[in-house]
Design a protein around this motif. Structure first.
Motif, PDB file in Angstrom:
ATOM      1  N   GLN A 123       9.484  -0.986  -5.364  1.00 35.28           N
ATOM      2  CA  GLN A 123      10.736  -1.451  -5.951  1.00 35.28           C
ATOM      3  C   GLN A 123      11.753  -1.824  -4.872  1.00 35.28           C
ATOM      4  O   GLN A 123      12.472  -2.819  -5.004  1.00 35.28           O
ATOM      5  N   ASP A 124      11.802  -1.039  -3.796  1.00 35.84           N
ATOM      6  CA  ASP A 124      12.710  -1.347  -2.689  1.00 35.84           C
ATOM      7  C   ASP A 124      12.382  -2.695  -2.073  1.00 35.84           C
ATOM      8  O   ASP A 124      13.270  -3.512  -1.802  1.00 35.84           O
ATOM      9  N   TYR A 125      11.097  -2.930  -1.840  1.00 34.14           N
ATOM     10  CA  TYR A 125      10.687  -4.191  -1.216  1.00 34.14           C
ATOM     11  C   TYR A 125      10.888  -5.366  -2.164  1.00 34.14           C
ATOM     12  O   TYR A 125      11.302  -6.453  -1.739  1.00 34.14           O
ATOM     13  N   ALA A 126      10.610  -5.168  -3.427  1.00 37.05           N
ATOM     14  CA  ALA A 126      10.807  -6.242  -4.406  1.00 37.05           C
ATOM     15  C   ALA A 126      12.276  -6.639  -4.478  1.00 37.05           C
ATOM     16  O   ALA A 126      12.611  -7.829  -4.526  1.00 37.05           O
ATOM     17  N   GLN A 127      13.160  -5.645  -4.452  1.00 38.45           N
ATOM     18  CA  GLN A 127      14.587  -5.945  -4.498  1.00 38.45           C
ATOM     19  C   GLN A 127      15.018  -6.699  -3.251  1.00 38.45           C
ATOM     20  O   GLN A 127      15.787  -7.659  -3.328  1.00 38.45           O
ATOM     21  N   SER A 128      14.532  -6.291  -2.102  1.00 35.07           N
ATOM     22  CA  SER A 128      14.892  -6.968  -0.857  1.00 35.07           C
ATOM     23  C   SER A 128      14.378  -8.400  -0.811  1.00 35.07           C
ATOM     24  O   SER A 128      14.999  -9.269  -0.201  1.00 35.07           O
ATOM     25  N   LEU A 129      13.250  -8.643  -1.453  1.00 30.98           N
ATOM     26  CA  LEU A 129      12.663  -9.986  -1.474  1.00 30.98           C
ATOM     27  C   LEU A 129      13.117 -10.798  -2.680  1.00 30.98           C
ATOM     28  O   LEU A 129      12.707 -11.945  -2.845  1.00 30.98           O
ATOM     29  N   ALA A 130      13.957 -10.194  -3.513  1.00 34.54           N
ATOM     30  CA  ALA A 130      14.507 -10.882  -4.687  1.00 34.54           C
ATOM     31  C   ALA A 130      13.422 -11.353  -5.640  1.00 34.54           C
ATOM     32  O   ALA A 130      13.467 -12.466  -6.161  1.00 34.54           O
ATOM     33  N   VAL A 131      12.417 -10.497  -5.868  1.00 29.66           N
ATOM     34  CA  VAL A 131      11.366 -10.791  -6.841  1.00 29.66           C
ATOM     35  C   VAL A 131      11.180  -9.567  -7.732  1.00 29.66           C
ATOM     36  O   VAL A 131      11.599  -8.460  -7.389  1.00 29.66           O
ATOM     37  N   THR A 136      -4.630  -9.198  -0.841  1.00 31.61           N
ATOM     38  CA  THR A 136      -5.169  -8.216   0.112  1.00 31.61           C
ATOM     39  C   THR A 136      -6.231  -7.303  -0.472  1.00 31.61           C
ATOM     40  O   THR A 136      -6.961  -6.637   0.273  1.00 31.61           O
ATOM     41  N   GLY A 137      -6.270  -7.215  -1.798  1.00 34.98           N
ATOM     42  CA  GLY A 137      -7.225  -6.301  -2.419  1.00 34.98           C
ATOM     43  C   GLY A 137      -6.724  -4.878  -2.505  1.00 34.98           C
ATOM     44  O   GLY A 137      -7.414  -4.002  -3.036  1.00 34.98           O
ATOM     45  N   LYS A 138      -5.528  -4.626  -1.984  1.00 31.01           N
ATOM     46  CA  LYS A 138      -4.951  -3.284  -2.020  1.00 31.01           C
ATOM     47  C   LYS A 138      -3.579  -3.346  -2.677  1.00 31.01           C
ATOM     48  O   LYS A 138      -2.862  -4.335  -2.513  1.00 31.01           O
ATOM     49  N   PRO A 139      -3.188  -2.309  -3.383  1.00 31.63           N
ATOM     50  CA  PRO A 139      -1.863  -2.313  -4.014  1.00 31.63           C
ATOM     51  C   PRO A 139      -0.744  -2.195  -2.985  1.00 31.63           C
ATOM     52  O   PRO A 139      -0.958  -1.745  -1.853  1.00 31.63           O
ATOM     53  N   THR A 140       0.427  -2.565  -3.402  1.00 28.12           N
ATOM     54  CA  THR A 140       1.596  -2.505  -2.521  1.00 28.12           C
ATOM     55  C   THR A 140       1.816  -1.093  -1.988  1.00 28.12           C
ATOM     56  O   THR A 140       2.094  -0.894  -0.805  1.00 28.12           O
ATOM     57  N   THR A 141       1.671  -0.108  -2.865  1.00 29.73           N
ATOM     58  CA  THR A 141       1.883   1.282  -2.469  1.00 29.73           C
ATOM     59  C   THR A 141       0.957   1.690  -1.335  1.00 29.73           C
ATOM     60  O   THR A 141       1.359   2.437  -0.431  1.00 29.73           O
ATOM     61  N   ALA A 142      -0.280   1.211  -1.350  1.00 29.04           N
ATOM     62  CA  ALA A 142      -1.235   1.580  -0.315  1.00 29.04           C
ATOM     63  C   ALA A 142      -0.791   1.071   1.050  1.00 29.04           C
ATOM     64  O   ALA A 142      -0.895   1.776   2.066  1.00 29.04           O
ATOM     65  N   HIS A 143      -0.280  -0.148   1.093  1.00 20.50           N
ATOM     66  CA  HIS A 143       0.205  -0.702   2.368  1.00 20.50           C
ATOM     67  C   HIS A 143       1.385   0.111   2.899  1.00 20.50           C
ATOM     68  O   HIS A 143       1.444   0.417   4.099  1.00 20.50           O
ATOM     69  N   ILE A 144       2.308   0.444   2.016  1.00 21.27           N
ATOM     70  CA  ILE A 144       3.485   1.198   2.441  1.00 21.27           C
ATOM     71  C   ILE A 144       3.076   2.583   2.931  1.00 21.27           C
ATOM     72  O   ILE A 144       3.525   3.055   3.985  1.00 21.27           O
ATOM     73  N   THR A 145       2.209   3.244   2.165  1.00 21.37           N
ATOM     74  CA  THR A 145       1.760   4.591   2.524  1.00 21.37           C
ATOM     75  C   THR A 145       1.044   4.602   3.862  1.00 21.37           C
ATOM     76  O   THR A 145       1.303   5.455   4.720  1.00 21.37           O
ATOM     77  N   GLU A 146       0.135   3.654   4.071  1.00 22.36           N
ATOM     78  CA  GLU A 146      -0.611   3.594   5.324  1.00 22.36           C
ATOM     79  C   GLU A 146       0.321   3.399   6.513  1.00 22.36           C
ATOM     80  O   GLU A 146       0.126   3.997   7.578  1.00 22.36           O
ATOM     81  N   ARG A 147       1.340   2.574   6.320  1.00 24.97           N
ATOM     82  CA  ARG A 147       2.252   2.307   7.439  1.00 24.97           C
ATOM     83  C   ARG A 147       3.127   3.517   7.733  1.00 24.97           C
ATOM     84  O   ARG A 147       3.394   3.831   8.900  1.00 24.97           O
ATOM     85  N   LEU A 184       8.113  -7.970   6.160  1.00 25.35           N
ATOM     86  CA  LEU A 184       9.240  -7.064   5.959  1.00 25.35           C
ATOM     87  C   LEU A 184       8.827  -5.618   6.202  1.00 25.35           C
ATOM     88  O   LEU A 184       9.599  -4.832   6.769  1.00 25.35           O
ATOM     89  N   LEU A 185       7.615  -5.279   5.793  1.00 22.60           N
ATOM     90  CA  LEU A 185       7.092  -3.936   6.036  1.00 22.60           C
ATOM     91  C   LEU A 185       7.041  -3.634   7.529  1.00 22.60           C
ATOM     92  O   LEU A 185       7.478  -2.569   7.980  1.00 22.60           O
ATOM     93  N   GLU A 186       6.528  -4.576   8.307  1.00 25.99           N
ATOM     94  CA  GLU A 186       6.423  -4.363   9.745  1.00 25.99           C
ATOM     95  C   GLU A 186       7.785  -4.282  10.413  1.00 25.99           C
ATOM     96  O   GLU A 186       7.940  -3.611  11.439  1.00 25.99           O
TER      97      GLU A 186
END
Length: 289
Positions: free
Chosen positions: A209-217, A230-241, A189-191
């Motif tokens: 929170q946006d991604y969790a809501q979209s994924l219904a979790v 992944t060893g990295k928090p969700t925020t890190a993936h979003i920030t890097e992208r 979904l991020l990509e």
């Protein structure tokens, strides 16, 4: 045994006769099925086959005729495991379906809303009726009728209302590795949010929170799963992208820095400048120079 996996992106708009809408028959030949960007289009599909559909963090096994409602925000995949399959489908934008006197959105519909159940099992009578609506749409799609778009909207809305009278299918199974599954869905979904193609439509999903809501979790479940896998928090993936996309836009477009910040979801240029400097050590203007 033939496996069919739905392709994810192609030039869907090249053969559109109506802006934002297409209807077609599914006859077992994957090469003839139009491919579309799920980021833009909703989908309604009636299909007779034995299939496995992965939708958000759930899996659905189907064997028979089902009616499926696809939401462009929630990722899904469809694998047909029977030798034959047949049916009909239509894809459309929200702008196409909404009439001028309606204010509600498809996201609020029980069939498309986040956390809803998008699959309905059909009996023989229901199948014949829904098939007939798709057949009428296909026939009208080829005509030059002046009000064809209104007629198509009427058929689609009729399918939606007929479906709302049915009880949704509940034959879900949880993925064996829930953490791996939800992480895979999150990364997919991020990509899908990138690359940014227009400066006039800001990035929709920006926080865990946006991604969790979209994924219904729940966001805590998403964060735990992503960190575990992944060893990295969700925020890190979003920030890097976001930072990666910002650098690409700064280096490869002539958009203003203000426009780039807006397209990435920053309401004010100062917010984008501060965010970029905090994470890269430099300001956007310096990178572009």
């Amino acid at each position: 045994m033939n496996n069919q996996t739905e392709t994810q992106s192609c030039d869907f708009t090249s053969d559109l006769k109506l802006k934002g809408f297409k209807v077609y028959q599914i006859n077992g030949d994957q090469s003839k099925i139009p491919v579309y960007s799920r980021r833009d289009f909703y989908k309604i599909c009636i299909n007779t086959s034995k299939s496995i559909i992965q939708y958000a963090d759930r899996g659905i096994e189907t064997d028979g005729t089902i009616l499926f409602f696809g939401n462009p925000i929630i990722p899904y995949s469809w694998e047909t495991i029977s030798e034959g399959y047949e049916g009909y489908a239509c894809v459309f934008t929200e702008e196409f379906l909404k009439s001028k006197d309606r204010s509600e959105t498809l996201h609020e519909s029980p069939l498309f809303k986040i956390g809803g159940t998008p699959i309905f099992s059909l009996n023989t009578e229901q199948k014949m009726f829904i098939d007939s609506l798709f057949q009428k749409m296909i026939k009208e799609y080829e005509t030059d009728y002046v009000f064809k778009d209104d007629l198509m909207r009427s058929y689609v809305n009729l399918i939606i209302h007929e479906s709302m009278k049915m009880q949704p299918s509940e034959n879900f199974f949880k993925h064996k590795n829930a953490s791996s599954r939800i992480t895979s869905l999150f990364l997919e979904l991020l990509e899908r949010q990138f690359p940014i193609e227009t400066k006039n439509e800001p990035l929709i999903l920006k926080t865990p929170q946006d991604y969790a809501q979209s994924l219904a979790v729940h966001v805590n479940h998403l964060n735990r799963s992503v960190k575990e896998v992944t060893g990295k928090p969700t925020t890190a993936h979003i920030t890097e992208r976001i930072i990666g996309e910002a650098k690409a836009l700064l280096q490869h477009t002539d958009w203003s820095i203000s426009d780039i910040g807006y397209s990435l979801g920053f309401e004010y240029p100062s917010y984008f400048n501060n965010y970029f400097k905090r994470l890269t050590g430099t300001v956007p203007k310096s990178l572009r120079a």
